[in-house]
Write a protein that holds these residues in place. Structure first.
Motif, short mmCIF file in Angstrom:
data_model
loop_
_atom_site.label_atom_id
_atom_site.label_comp_id
_atom_site.label_asym_id
_atom_site.label_seq_id
_atom_site.Cartn_x
_atom_site.Cartn_y
_atom_site.Cartn_z
N LEU A 120 67.77 105.60 -63.59
CA LEU A 120 66.90 104.62 -62.95
C LEU A 120 67.64 103.92 -61.81
CD1 LEU A 120 65.23 102.79 -65.98
CD2 LEU A 120 64.15 104.39 -64.40
N THR A 177 64.41 97.12 -65.95
CA THR A 177 63.67 95.98 -66.47
C THR A 177 64.62 95.06 -67.19
OG1 THR A 177 61.67 97.29 -66.73
CG2 THR A 177 61.81 95.26 -68.02
N SER A 234 66.49 98.88 -58.79
CA SER A 234 65.21 98.21 -58.56
C SER A 234 64.19 98.48 -59.67
CB SER A 234 64.62 98.63 -57.21
OG SER A 234 64.37 100.03 -57.20
N GLU A 235 64.43 99.52 -60.47
CA GLU A 235 63.49 99.85 -61.55
C GLU A 235 63.99 99.45 -62.93
OE1 GLU A 235 61.89 103.81 -61.39
OE2 GLU A 235 61.79 103.74 -59.20
#
Length: 110
Positions: free
Chosen positions: A79, A85, A82-83
């Motif tokens: 990932l 979580t 920015s992705e």
């Protein structure tokens, strides 16, 4: 404490598509008012037996939020940053509203 740390760790894993094998190491911090158990113990119960874990104390800054456990995990993932979580549960969401993503909460009937 163990229930909440378990919730945090599993939410991080679920939200980012991670398995225990993806974790390189984890640092947990807790505020000084939490003394019932080591946060890392909850992770050990989830299968983190071979992952290096450490617990540390949060700085005691006047006016800081009480009863907080934080987790900084070093993981292997494809990932992009920015992705990723970032998980802030319950009242801790106020700590980093810029990183907190609002998620739908299922009602009691679901």
């Amino acid at each position: 404490m163990l229930d909440r740390v378990t919730e945090m760790v599993t939410d991080v894993m679920t939200s980012n598509g991670l398995d225990v094998e993806d974790f390189i190491s984890v640092i947990f911090t807790a505020t000084s008012d939490l003394v019932a158990e080591f946060p890392a113990y909850a992770a050990r119960q989830l299968g983190f037996g071979e992952v290096p874990l450490i617990c540390a104390r949060e700085l005691e800054i006047e006016g800081s939020m009480p009863r907080v456990v934080r987790m900084m995990a070093h993981v292997e993932t494809d990932l992009p940053r920015s992705e990723i979580t970032h998980v802030y549960l319950h009242g801790a969401a106020a700590l980093r509203s810029d990183l907190t993503r609002v998620r739908a909460v299922p009602d009691a009937g679901e």
